[in-house]
Design a protein around this motif. Structure first.
Motif, PDB file in Angstrom:
ATOM      1  N   ILE A 198       0.831  -1.213   0.000  1.00 21.77           N
ATOM      2  CA  ILE A 198       0.000   0.000   0.000  1.00 21.77           C
ATOM      3  C   ILE A 198       0.860   1.255   0.000  1.00 21.77           C
ATOM      4  N   LEU A 201       2.314   1.853  -3.431  1.00 21.31           N
ATOM      5  CA  LEU A 201       1.334   2.359  -4.381  1.00 21.31           C
ATOM      6  C   LEU A 201       1.005   3.831  -4.125  1.00 21.31           C
ATOM      7  N   GLU A 202       0.930   4.207  -2.874  1.00 17.47           N
ATOM      8  CA  GLU A 202       0.604   5.595  -2.548  1.00 17.47           C
ATOM      9  C   GLU A 202       1.690   6.552  -3.006  1.00 17.47           C
ATOM     10  N   LEU A 220      -9.149  -3.712   2.793  1.00 13.52           N
ATOM     11  CA  LEU A 220      -8.171  -3.068   1.915  1.00 13.52           C
ATOM     12  C   LEU A 220      -8.568  -1.613   1.729  1.00 13.52           C
ATOM     13  N   ASP A 221      -7.660  -0.708   2.051  1.00 16.70           N
ATOM     14  CA  ASP A 221      -7.878   0.721   1.855  1.00 16.70           C
ATOM     15  C   ASP A 221      -6.893   1.218   0.811  1.00 16.70           C
ATOM     16  N   LEU A 222      -7.381   1.400  -0.401  1.00 18.22           N
ATOM     17  CA  LEU A 222      -6.548   1.866  -1.517  1.00 18.22           C
ATOM     18  C   LEU A 222      -6.866   3.310  -1.876  1.00 18.22           C
ATOM     19  N   SER A 223      -7.505   4.018  -0.970  1.00 22.18           N
ATOM     20  CA  SER A 223      -8.032   5.347  -1.279  1.00 22.18           C
ATOM     21  C   SER A 223      -6.956   6.359  -1.629  1.00 22.18           C
ATOM     22  N   THR A 225      -4.064   5.623  -3.155  1.00 21.81           N
ATOM     23  CA  THR A 225      -3.244   5.178  -4.280  1.00 21.81           C
ATOM     24  C   THR A 225      -3.666   5.912  -5.546  1.00 21.81           C
ATOM     25  N   LEU A 227      -4.423   4.227  -8.452  1.00 19.21           N
ATOM     26  CA  LEU A 227      -4.908   3.170  -9.334  1.00 19.21           C
ATOM     27  C   LEU A 227      -6.075   3.640 -10.188  1.00 19.21           C
ATOM     28  N   LEU A 230      -8.146  -2.077 -11.195  1.00 10.20           N
ATOM     29  CA  LEU A 230      -7.936  -2.977 -10.066  1.00 10.20           C
ATOM     30  C   LEU A 230      -8.655  -4.292 -10.312  1.00 10.20           C
TER      31      LEU A 230
END
Length: 508
Positions: A198, A201-202, A220-223, A225, A227, A230
Protein backbone atom coordinates in the motif's frame (compact mmCIF):
# COMPACT_ATOMS: atom_id res chain seq x y z
CA UNK A 1 -27.86 19.64 -26.90
CA UNK A 2 -28.03 16.63 -29.23
CA UNK A 3 -28.64 16.45 -32.93
CA UNK A 4 -27.08 18.03 -36.02
CA UNK A 5 -23.90 20.07 -35.73
CA UNK A 6 -22.31 22.83 -37.81
CA UNK A 7 -18.67 23.55 -38.59
CA UNK A 8 -17.22 26.03 -36.09
CA UNK A 9 -19.51 25.09 -33.21
CA UNK A 10 -17.82 24.89 -29.82
CA UNK A 11 -19.02 22.54 -27.09
CA UNK A 12 -18.12 22.18 -23.42
CA UNK A 13 -18.13 18.84 -21.57
CA UNK A 14 -17.46 17.68 -17.98
CA UNK A 15 -14.35 15.59 -17.37
CA UNK A 16 -14.71 12.05 -16.04
CA UNK A 17 -13.50 11.65 -12.46
CA UNK A 18 -12.53 15.30 -12.08
CA UNK A 19 -14.33 18.47 -11.05
CA UNK A 20 -13.35 20.18 -14.27
CA UNK A 21 -14.48 20.95 -17.81
CA UNK A 22 -13.03 20.68 -21.27
CA UNK A 23 -14.07 22.01 -24.69
CA UNK A 24 -13.98 20.96 -28.34
CA UNK A 25 -14.74 22.45 -31.72
CA UNK A 26 -16.42 20.92 -34.78
CA UNK A 27 -14.08 21.36 -37.75
CA UNK A 28 -15.96 19.66 -40.58
CA UNK A 29 -19.36 18.03 -41.09
CA UNK A 30 -19.89 15.14 -43.52
CA UNK A 31 -23.67 14.79 -43.61
CA UNK A 32 -23.63 12.00 -46.18
CA UNK A 33 -21.59 9.75 -43.88
CA UNK A 34 -23.02 11.08 -40.57
CA UNK A 35 -19.48 12.00 -39.59
CA UNK A 36 -17.78 14.96 -37.90
CA UNK A 37 -14.14 15.92 -37.45
CA UNK A 38 -13.66 17.55 -34.06
CA UNK A 39 -10.69 19.04 -32.23
CA UNK A 40 -10.42 18.92 -28.45
CA UNK A 41 -9.26 22.36 -27.36
CA UNK A 42 -6.28 23.12 -25.17
CA UNK A 43 -8.48 24.47 -22.38
CA UNK A 44 -9.33 22.92 -19.00
CA UNK A 45 -11.06 24.79 -16.20
CA UNK A 46 -12.97 24.25 -12.95
CA UNK A 47 -16.28 25.48 -14.42
CA UNK A 48 -18.15 25.32 -17.70
CA UNK A 49 -16.45 27.92 -19.93
CA UNK A 50 -17.90 30.76 -21.90
CA UNK A 51 -17.24 31.09 -25.60
CA UNK A 52 -14.80 33.96 -24.98
CA UNK A 53 -12.76 31.89 -22.54
CA UNK A 54 -11.92 29.28 -25.17
CA UNK A 55 -11.42 31.72 -28.05
CA UNK A 56 -7.93 31.29 -29.53
CA UNK A 57 -7.29 27.86 -27.97
CA UNK A 58 -5.59 25.43 -30.31
CA UNK A 59 -5.95 21.65 -30.29
CA UNK A 60 -4.93 19.82 -27.12
CA UNK A 61 -1.77 17.72 -27.48
CA UNK A 62 -2.16 14.17 -26.19
CA UNK A 63 1.01 12.51 -24.89
CA UNK A 64 0.19 10.81 -21.59
CA UNK A 65 1.75 7.45 -20.74
CA UNK A 66 2.45 5.50 -23.98
CA UNK A 67 0.86 8.01 -26.37
CA UNK A 68 3.20 9.78 -28.75
CA UNK A 69 2.51 13.52 -28.89
CA UNK A 70 -0.27 14.34 -31.35
CA UNK A 71 -3.17 16.80 -31.53
CA UNK A 72 -6.46 15.37 -30.24
CA UNK A 73 -8.36 15.62 -33.55
CA UNK A 74 -10.53 12.78 -34.83
CA UNK A 75 -13.64 11.63 -36.67
CA UNK A 76 -16.71 10.94 -34.53
CA UNK A 77 -20.26 9.86 -35.44
CA UNK A 78 -23.28 12.16 -35.26
CA UNK A 79 -25.24 13.17 -33.30
CA UNK A 80 -23.50 15.21 -30.62
CA UNK A 81 -24.22 13.52 -27.23
CA UNK A 82 -26.47 15.34 -24.80
CA UNK A 83 -23.66 15.81 -22.24
CA UNK A 84 -21.89 18.20 -24.66
CA UNK A 85 -23.19 21.76 -24.25
CA UNK A 86 -23.15 24.20 -27.16
CA UNK A 87 -21.31 27.45 -26.36
CA UNK A 88 -21.51 29.11 -29.77
CA UNK A 89 -19.56 29.38 -33.01
CA UNK A 90 -15.94 30.44 -33.59
CA UNK A 91 -13.73 30.50 -36.70
CA UNK A 92 -11.53 27.39 -36.88
CA UNK A 93 -8.42 29.33 -37.88
CA UNK A 94 -5.20 27.31 -37.79
CA UNK A 95 -6.96 24.02 -37.05
CA UNK A 96 -6.12 20.79 -38.95
CA UNK A 97 -8.34 20.28 -41.99
CA UNK A 98 -8.33 16.48 -41.79
CA UNK A 99 -7.74 13.54 -39.46
CA UNK A 100 -6.77 9.89 -39.90
CA UNK A 101 -8.13 8.96 -36.48
CA UNK A 102 -11.64 7.56 -35.88
CA UNK A 103 -13.29 7.12 -32.51
CA UNK A 104 -16.23 7.93 -30.29
CA UNK A 105 -17.23 10.67 -27.89
CA UNK A 106 -14.95 9.50 -25.07
CA UNK A 107 -13.01 12.74 -24.79
CA UNK A 108 -13.97 13.34 -21.17
CA UNK A 109 -11.79 10.49 -19.91
CA UNK A 110 -8.94 11.21 -22.34
CA UNK A 111 -8.75 14.86 -21.39
CA UNK A 112 -8.91 14.01 -17.68
CA UNK A 113 -5.96 11.63 -18.13
CA UNK A 114 -3.99 14.26 -20.03
CA UNK A 115 -4.67 16.80 -17.28
CA UNK A 116 -3.48 14.28 -14.69
CA UNK A 117 -0.30 13.65 -16.71
CA UNK A 118 0.43 17.34 -17.15
CA UNK A 119 0.10 17.89 -13.39
CA UNK A 120 2.77 15.29 -12.53
CA UNK A 121 6.38 16.35 -11.82
CA UNK A 122 8.23 16.79 -15.08
CA UNK A 123 11.17 14.64 -13.96
CA UNK A 124 8.79 11.72 -13.37
CA UNK A 125 7.06 11.89 -16.76
CA UNK A 126 10.34 12.60 -18.57
CA UNK A 127 11.96 9.53 -17.00
CA UNK A 128 8.96 7.41 -18.03
CA UNK A 129 9.14 8.57 -21.66
CA UNK A 130 12.92 8.12 -21.79
CA UNK A 131 12.64 4.57 -20.43
CA UNK A 132 10.31 3.45 -23.23
CA UNK A 133 13.12 3.52 -25.80
CA UNK A 134 16.14 3.13 -23.53
CA UNK A 135 18.78 0.48 -24.42
CA UNK A 136 20.06 0.52 -20.83
CA UNK A 137 19.71 -2.39 -18.41
CA UNK A 138 19.09 -2.28 -14.67
CA UNK A 139 19.58 -4.84 -11.90
CA UNK A 140 16.98 -4.86 -9.15
CA UNK A 141 17.80 -5.59 -5.52
CA UNK A 142 16.19 -8.82 -4.37
CA UNK A 143 15.23 -10.28 -7.76
CA UNK A 144 17.30 -13.32 -8.78
CA UNK A 145 17.55 -15.15 -12.10
CA UNK A 146 15.92 -18.58 -11.73
CA UNK A 147 18.53 -20.44 -13.77
CA UNK A 148 21.79 -18.65 -12.92
CA UNK A 149 21.19 -17.39 -9.40
CA UNK A 150 22.55 -14.00 -10.49
CA UNK A 151 20.76 -10.69 -9.77
CA UNK A 152 18.03 -10.12 -12.35
CA UNK A 153 19.00 -7.62 -15.03
CA UNK A 154 16.35 -6.24 -17.41
CA UNK A 155 16.29 -3.71 -20.17
CA UNK A 156 14.68 -0.58 -18.79
CA UNK A 157 12.29 -0.45 -21.75
CA UNK A 158 10.91 -3.91 -20.84
CA UNK A 159 10.56 -3.30 -17.11
CA UNK A 160 6.93 -2.17 -17.21
CA UNK A 161 5.15 -4.90 -15.23
CA UNK A 162 6.11 -6.56 -11.96
CA UNK A 163 4.73 -9.95 -10.98
CA UNK A 164 5.70 -12.16 -8.05
CA UNK A 165 5.24 -15.42 -9.97
CA UNK A 166 7.49 -14.75 -12.97
CA UNK A 167 10.66 -16.55 -14.09
CA UNK A 168 12.76 -15.15 -11.26
CA UNK A 169 13.03 -15.65 -7.52
CA UNK A 170 12.28 -12.99 -4.95
CA UNK A 171 15.01 -12.78 -2.35
CA UNK A 172 14.64 -11.77 1.31
CA UNK A 173 16.13 -8.33 0.62
CA UNK A 174 13.48 -7.41 -1.96
CA UNK A 175 11.13 -4.53 -1.17
CA UNK A 176 8.44 -2.93 -3.28
CA UNK A 177 10.46 0.29 -3.10
CA UNK A 178 13.17 -1.48 -5.13
CA UNK A 179 10.84 -1.19 -8.12
CA UNK A 180 11.52 2.53 -8.32
CA UNK A 181 14.52 1.54 -10.42
CA UNK A 182 11.99 0.78 -13.19
CA UNK A 183 10.86 4.22 -14.43
CA UNK A 184 8.24 2.77 -16.83
CA UNK A 185 6.61 0.47 -14.28
CA UNK A 186 2.83 0.85 -14.41
CA UNK A 187 1.44 -2.63 -13.60
CA UNK A 188 1.79 -4.80 -10.49
CA UNK A 189 0.52 -8.41 -10.25
CA UNK A 190 0.76 -10.14 -6.85
CA UNK A 191 -0.35 -13.64 -5.90
CA UNK A 192 0.28 -13.10 -2.18
CA UNK A 193 0.23 -10.22 0.29
CA UNK A 194 3.10 -7.81 0.90
CA UNK A 195 3.00 -5.47 3.86
CA UNK A 196 4.80 -2.73 1.94
CA UNK A 197 2.38 -2.79 -1.01
CA UNK A 198 0.00 0.00 0.00
CA UNK A 199 2.75 2.46 0.90
CA UNK A 200 4.51 1.76 -2.39
CA UNK A 201 1.33 2.36 -4.38
CA UNK A 202 0.60 5.60 -2.55
CA UNK A 203 4.06 6.92 -3.48
CA UNK A 204 3.96 5.72 -7.12
CA UNK A 205 1.78 8.00 -9.27
CA UNK A 206 2.46 6.05 -12.48
CA UNK A 207 1.47 2.63 -11.11
CA UNK A 208 -2.17 2.57 -12.09
CA UNK A 209 -2.89 -1.14 -12.63
CA UNK A 210 -2.98 -3.69 -9.79
CA UNK A 211 -3.96 -7.38 -9.80
CA UNK A 212 -4.11 -8.86 -6.30
CA UNK A 213 -4.74 -12.57 -5.61
CA UNK A 214 -4.32 -14.63 -2.47
CA UNK A 215 -3.85 -11.61 -0.23
CA UNK A 216 -5.89 -12.97 2.70
CA UNK A 217 -6.86 -9.49 3.89
CA UNK A 218 -10.30 -8.69 5.36
CA UNK A 219 -9.91 -4.94 4.73
CA UNK A 220 -8.17 -3.07 1.91
CA UNK A 221 -7.88 0.72 1.85
CA UNK A 222 -6.55 1.87 -1.52
CA UNK A 223 -8.03 5.35 -1.28
CA UNK A 224 -4.67 7.17 -1.38
CA UNK A 225 -3.24 5.18 -4.28
CA UNK A 226 -3.24 6.28 -7.92
CA UNK A 227 -4.91 3.17 -9.33
CA UNK A 228 -7.20 3.37 -12.33
CA UNK A 229 -7.51 -0.42 -12.84
CA UNK A 230 -7.94 -2.98 -10.07
CA UNK A 231 -8.51 -6.74 -10.17
CA UNK A 232 -8.85 -8.21 -6.68
CA UNK A 233 -9.70 -11.55 -5.08
CA UNK A 234 -12.62 -10.95 -2.70
CA UNK A 235 -12.54 -14.38 -1.02
CA UNK A 236 -11.56 -12.90 2.36
CA UNK A 237 -12.66 -9.30 1.88
CA UNK A 238 -15.17 -7.51 4.11
CA UNK A 239 -14.42 -3.90 3.12
CA UNK A 240 -12.74 -2.34 0.09
CA UNK A 241 -12.00 1.36 -0.22
CA UNK A 242 -11.27 2.60 -3.74
CA UNK A 243 -9.31 5.64 -4.94
CA UNK A 244 -11.36 8.39 -6.56
CA UNK A 245 -9.58 7.92 -9.89
CA UNK A 246 -10.42 4.23 -10.31
CA UNK A 247 -12.35 3.51 -13.51
CA UNK A 248 -12.03 -0.28 -13.95
CA UNK A 249 -12.70 -2.86 -11.22
CA UNK A 250 -12.80 -6.67 -11.36
CA UNK A 251 -14.04 -8.54 -8.29
CA UNK A 252 -12.97 -12.19 -8.42
CA UNK A 253 -14.57 -14.93 -6.35
CA UNK A 254 -17.22 -14.63 -3.66
CA UNK A 255 -16.78 -12.64 -0.42
CA UNK A 256 -17.41 -14.25 2.99
CA UNK A 257 -20.43 -11.99 3.51
CA UNK A 258 -21.69 -8.74 2.06
CA UNK A 259 -18.70 -6.85 0.68
CA UNK A 260 -18.84 -3.18 1.65
CA UNK A 261 -17.20 -1.01 -1.00
CA UNK A 262 -16.43 2.66 -0.44
CA UNK A 263 -16.26 4.46 -3.78
CA UNK A 264 -16.74 8.00 -5.00
CA UNK A 265 -20.43 8.63 -5.78
CA UNK A 266 -21.25 4.92 -5.33
CA UNK A 267 -18.97 3.98 -8.23
CA UNK A 268 -20.40 6.45 -10.72
CA UNK A 269 -17.20 6.45 -12.81
CA UNK A 270 -16.37 2.76 -12.29
CA UNK A 271 -16.89 -0.09 -14.75
CA UNK A 272 -17.21 -3.37 -12.83
CA UNK A 273 -16.40 -6.86 -14.14
CA UNK A 274 -17.82 -9.98 -12.53
CA UNK A 275 -17.68 -13.66 -13.45
CA UNK A 276 -20.77 -15.93 -13.47
CA UNK A 277 -22.84 -14.10 -10.87
CA UNK A 278 -23.78 -10.95 -9.01
CA UNK A 279 -21.88 -11.09 -5.74
CA UNK A 280 -23.26 -9.60 -2.50
CA UNK A 281 -21.86 -6.07 -2.49
CA UNK A 282 -22.93 -2.61 -1.38
CA UNK A 283 -21.56 0.78 -2.35
CA UNK A 284 -21.58 0.31 -6.14
CA UNK A 285 -25.17 1.23 -6.85
CA UNK A 286 -24.42 3.89 -9.52
CA UNK A 287 -21.90 2.09 -11.72
CA UNK A 288 -20.85 3.51 -15.06
CA UNK A 289 -20.78 -0.01 -16.41
CA UNK A 290 -21.26 -3.63 -15.38
CA UNK A 291 -20.01 -6.68 -17.26
CA UNK A 292 -20.85 -10.22 -16.16
CA UNK A 293 -19.23 -13.06 -18.12
CA UNK A 294 -19.50 -16.87 -18.17
CA UNK A 295 -23.12 -16.79 -17.02
CA UNK A 296 -24.73 -20.20 -16.49
CA UNK A 297 -27.83 -18.75 -14.87
CA UNK A 298 -28.55 -15.19 -13.73
CA UNK A 299 -31.54 -13.19 -12.53
CA UNK A 300 -32.01 -9.62 -13.72
CA UNK A 301 -33.63 -8.89 -10.35
CA UNK A 302 -30.32 -9.68 -8.63
CA UNK A 303 -28.55 -7.19 -10.91
CA UNK A 304 -31.14 -4.48 -10.18
CA UNK A 305 -30.98 -5.13 -6.44
CA UNK A 306 -27.21 -4.59 -6.23
CA UNK A 307 -26.59 -2.07 -9.02
CA UNK A 308 -29.91 -0.27 -9.68
CA UNK A 309 -28.40 2.86 -11.30
CA UNK A 310 -25.92 1.17 -13.66
CA UNK A 311 -25.69 2.96 -17.01
CA UNK A 312 -24.12 0.32 -19.29
CA UNK A 313 -24.81 -3.41 -18.91
CA UNK A 314 -23.02 -6.25 -20.73
CA UNK A 315 -24.12 -9.84 -20.07
CA UNK A 316 -22.28 -12.80 -21.62
CA UNK A 317 -23.64 -16.34 -21.33
CA UNK A 318 -21.59 -19.53 -21.19
CA UNK A 319 -24.16 -19.91 -22.94
CA UNK A 320 -26.62 -19.52 -20.10
CA UNK A 321 -30.09 -18.77 -18.84
CA UNK A 322 -31.30 -15.26 -18.07
CA UNK A 323 -34.19 -15.11 -15.63
CA UNK A 324 -36.61 -12.26 -14.86
CA UNK A 325 -35.92 -10.47 -18.15
CA UNK A 326 -39.13 -8.46 -17.68
CA UNK A 327 -37.35 -6.67 -14.81
CA UNK A 328 -34.82 -5.00 -17.16
CA UNK A 329 -36.73 -1.66 -17.07
CA UNK A 330 -35.99 -1.54 -13.31
CA UNK A 331 -32.51 -0.47 -14.45
CA UNK A 332 -33.91 2.95 -15.30
CA UNK A 333 -30.59 4.68 -16.01
CA UNK A 334 -29.46 2.24 -18.72
CA UNK A 335 -28.09 3.92 -21.82
CA UNK A 336 -26.53 0.78 -23.34
CA UNK A 337 -27.54 -2.89 -23.08
CA UNK A 338 -25.66 -5.83 -24.58
CA UNK A 339 -26.65 -9.49 -24.21
CA UNK A 340 -24.77 -12.43 -25.76
CA UNK A 341 -25.53 -16.17 -25.63
CA UNK A 342 -28.42 -15.86 -23.18
CA UNK A 343 -31.65 -17.85 -23.28
CA UNK A 344 -34.52 -19.05 -21.13
CA UNK A 345 -36.94 -16.21 -21.89
CA UNK A 346 -39.56 -15.60 -24.55
CA UNK A 347 -40.60 -12.66 -26.69
CA UNK A 348 -43.31 -11.52 -24.27
CA UNK A 349 -40.73 -11.00 -21.49
CA UNK A 350 -38.36 -8.72 -23.39
CA UNK A 351 -39.19 -5.00 -22.90
CA UNK A 352 -40.34 -2.97 -25.85
CA UNK A 353 -39.36 0.54 -27.00
CA UNK A 354 -39.97 3.17 -24.35
CA UNK A 355 -39.10 0.87 -21.45
CA UNK A 356 -36.03 3.00 -20.71
CA UNK A 357 -35.85 6.77 -20.84
CA UNK A 358 -32.12 7.01 -21.57
CA UNK A 359 -31.34 3.88 -23.62
CA UNK A 360 -29.35 4.63 -26.80
CA UNK A 361 -27.79 1.29 -27.80
CA UNK A 362 -29.34 -2.18 -27.79
CA UNK A 363 -27.10 -5.05 -28.89
CA UNK A 364 -28.49 -8.61 -28.81
CA UNK A 365 -26.25 -11.41 -30.08
CA UNK A 366 -27.16 -15.13 -30.01
CA UNK A 367 -30.61 -15.25 -28.39
CA UNK A 368 -33.79 -17.28 -28.97
CA UNK A 369 -34.97 -16.97 -32.57
CA UNK A 370 -38.51 -16.01 -31.53
CA UNK A 371 -37.18 -13.19 -29.34
CA UNK A 372 -34.93 -11.93 -32.16
CA UNK A 373 -37.87 -11.77 -34.56
CA UNK A 374 -40.06 -9.93 -32.05
CA UNK A 375 -37.37 -7.40 -31.12
CA UNK A 376 -36.59 -6.60 -34.74
CA UNK A 377 -40.28 -5.97 -35.36
CA UNK A 378 -40.88 -3.95 -32.19
CA UNK A 379 -37.78 -1.74 -32.56
CA UNK A 380 -37.98 -1.24 -36.34
CA UNK A 381 -39.03 2.40 -36.05
CA UNK A 382 -37.10 3.11 -32.85
CA UNK A 383 -34.48 5.91 -32.84
CA UNK A 384 -32.15 3.63 -30.87
CA UNK A 385 -29.08 2.00 -32.37
CA UNK A 386 -30.30 -1.61 -32.48
CA UNK A 387 -28.35 -4.71 -33.49
CA UNK A 388 -29.87 -8.21 -33.39
CA UNK A 389 -27.57 -11.00 -34.61
CA UNK A 390 -27.35 -14.81 -34.68
CA UNK A 391 -30.88 -15.86 -33.68
CA UNK A 392 -30.75 -19.41 -32.29
CA UNK A 393 -33.20 -22.16 -33.14
CA UNK A 394 -34.15 -24.93 -30.67
CA UNK A 395 -31.69 -27.32 -32.37
CA UNK A 396 -28.78 -25.03 -31.55
CA UNK A 397 -29.91 -24.80 -27.92
CA UNK A 398 -29.96 -28.59 -27.64
CA UNK A 399 -26.39 -28.80 -28.96
CA UNK A 400 -24.97 -25.98 -26.84
CA UNK A 401 -27.10 -24.77 -23.94
CA UNK A 402 -28.39 -28.25 -23.13
CA UNK A 403 -25.15 -30.08 -23.93
CA UNK A 404 -24.38 -32.12 -20.78
CA UNK A 405 -20.62 -31.70 -21.37
CA UNK A 406 -20.56 -27.94 -21.88
CA UNK A 407 -19.25 -27.32 -18.36
CA UNK A 408 -16.08 -29.25 -19.15
CA UNK A 409 -14.73 -26.17 -20.90
CA UNK A 410 -12.47 -24.48 -18.34
CA UNK A 411 -12.88 -27.16 -15.66
CA UNK A 412 -9.58 -27.93 -13.85
CA UNK A 413 -8.09 -31.23 -14.95
CA UNK A 414 -9.78 -31.27 -18.36
CA UNK A 415 -7.60 -29.91 -21.19
CA UNK A 416 -9.27 -27.41 -23.49
CA UNK A 417 -8.68 -29.75 -26.45
CA UNK A 418 -10.57 -32.55 -24.67
CA UNK A 419 -13.47 -30.26 -23.78
CA UNK A 420 -13.77 -29.18 -27.41
CA UNK A 421 -13.38 -32.66 -28.93
CA UNK A 422 -15.92 -34.33 -26.61
CA UNK A 423 -18.45 -31.51 -27.02
CA UNK A 424 -18.23 -31.83 -30.80
CA UNK A 425 -18.58 -35.61 -30.50
CA UNK A 426 -21.81 -35.18 -28.57
CA UNK A 427 -23.13 -32.70 -31.14
CA UNK A 428 -22.29 -35.12 -33.98
CA UNK A 429 -24.08 -37.96 -32.18
CA UNK A 430 -27.08 -35.76 -31.41
CA UNK A 431 -27.41 -34.77 -35.06
CA UNK A 432 -27.24 -38.41 -36.13
CA UNK A 433 -29.99 -39.27 -33.65
CA UNK A 434 -32.11 -36.38 -34.95
CA UNK A 435 -31.70 -37.72 -38.49
CA UNK A 436 -32.77 -41.17 -37.35
CA UNK A 437 -35.77 -39.69 -35.53
CA UNK A 438 -36.85 -37.92 -38.72
CA UNK A 439 -36.12 -40.63 -41.30
CA UNK A 440 -36.59 -43.99 -39.60
CA UNK A 441 -39.46 -45.74 -37.88
CA UNK A 442 -38.91 -47.64 -34.61
CA UNK A 443 -37.23 -50.94 -35.31
CA UNK A 444 -33.90 -52.57 -36.07
CA UNK A 445 -32.69 -49.89 -38.51
CA UNK A 446 -33.47 -47.11 -36.04
CA UNK A 447 -31.81 -48.95 -33.14
CA UNK A 448 -28.70 -49.61 -35.26
CA UNK A 449 -28.36 -45.97 -36.35
CA UNK A 450 -28.75 -44.58 -32.83
CA UNK A 451 -26.49 -47.24 -31.28
CA UNK A 452 -23.76 -46.45 -33.82
CA UNK A 453 -24.03 -42.74 -32.96
CA UNK A 454 -23.72 -43.47 -29.23
CA UNK A 455 -20.77 -45.84 -29.74
CA UNK A 456 -18.96 -43.18 -31.78
CA UNK A 457 -19.49 -40.64 -29.02
CA UNK A 458 -18.29 -43.07 -26.32
CA UNK A 459 -15.21 -43.99 -28.38
CA UNK A 460 -14.10 -40.34 -28.28
CA UNK A 461 -14.72 -40.19 -24.51
CA UNK A 462 -12.76 -43.40 -23.87
CA UNK A 463 -9.80 -42.36 -26.04
CA UNK A 464 -9.55 -38.97 -24.34
CA UNK A 465 -9.74 -40.56 -20.89
CA UNK A 466 -7.01 -43.10 -21.68
CA UNK A 467 -4.71 -40.23 -22.58
CA UNK A 468 -5.64 -37.67 -19.92
CA UNK A 469 -7.37 -39.62 -17.11
CA UNK A 470 -10.02 -37.01 -16.36
CA UNK A 471 -13.14 -39.11 -15.75
CA UNK A 472 -14.08 -38.97 -12.08
CA UNK A 473 -17.49 -39.32 -10.42
CA UNK A 474 -18.89 -36.01 -11.69
CA UNK A 475 -17.62 -36.50 -15.24
CA UNK A 476 -18.93 -40.10 -15.37
CA UNK A 477 -22.37 -38.90 -14.29
CA UNK A 478 -22.30 -36.22 -17.00
CA UNK A 479 -21.40 -38.77 -19.67
CA UNK A 480 -24.34 -40.93 -18.55
CA UNK A 481 -26.64 -37.90 -18.79
CA UNK A 482 -25.31 -37.28 -22.31
CA UNK A 483 -25.98 -40.87 -23.33
CA UNK A 484 -29.50 -40.72 -21.86
CA UNK A 485 -30.16 -37.59 -23.96
CA UNK A 486 -29.28 -39.59 -27.10
CA UNK A 487 -31.37 -42.72 -26.49
CA UNK A 488 -34.87 -41.73 -25.28
CA UNK A 489 -36.49 -43.67 -28.14
CA UNK A 490 -34.11 -46.62 -28.22
CA UNK A 491 -35.66 -50.04 -27.62
CA UNK A 492 -34.96 -51.82 -24.32
CA UNK A 493 -33.03 -54.59 -26.07
CA UNK A 494 -30.79 -52.10 -27.87
CA UNK A 495 -30.30 -50.19 -24.62
CA UNK A 496 -29.17 -53.35 -22.83
CA UNK A 497 -26.81 -54.14 -25.69
CA UNK A 498 -25.14 -50.75 -25.22
CA UNK A 499 -24.50 -51.12 -21.49
CA UNK A 500 -21.14 -52.96 -21.79
CA UNK A 501 -19.89 -50.25 -24.17
CA UNK A 502 -20.92 -47.54 -21.70
CA UNK A 503 -19.20 -49.29 -18.78
CA UNK A 504 -16.05 -49.86 -20.79
CA UNK A 505 -15.86 -46.21 -21.86
CA UNK A 506 -16.31 -44.99 -18.27
CA UNK A 507 -13.90 -47.46 -16.63
CA UNK A 508 -11.29 -47.93 -19.33
Amino acid sequence: MSGAARAGEVYAFPLTGADAWGALQVLTVDEANADLIVAVLDWIGPHEPTLEQVRGAGPLMQDFMFWGAHPMVQHVPVPVPGAYRLLGVLPADGMPASSSSWGHWAFDRQVARQAWWDALPHELTAAFKAALDSPDTVALTGLIEENTGEPLSLRVSRARRFTDDAQYRIGPDFTMASLRAWPALHQVHLSSWRDDLIGFLEDSPLVGDLTLHGHGQPHLDLSRTHLTDLSVDVGTLETLTLPDGLTSLALLGTPPGILRVRAKEQGREVSLRLVCEVIPVTGLERLAGLQISDIAELSVRDVAARHPRVRSLDLFGAPGLLRDVAALPDLRDLDALRMVDLFGFDATAFPGPGAWERLRDLDLDSLPAAVATAVRRAYKASPLTVSVRRPRKPEWLAENLENPLRHWDGRPGIPASVAKKTRLAFVAALRAVRTADADLSPGEAYDAAVSDAVRGFLAVIAAANRRHGFLYTLERDEVIVAVDALIPHLSEDAHRALEPTIEEALDG
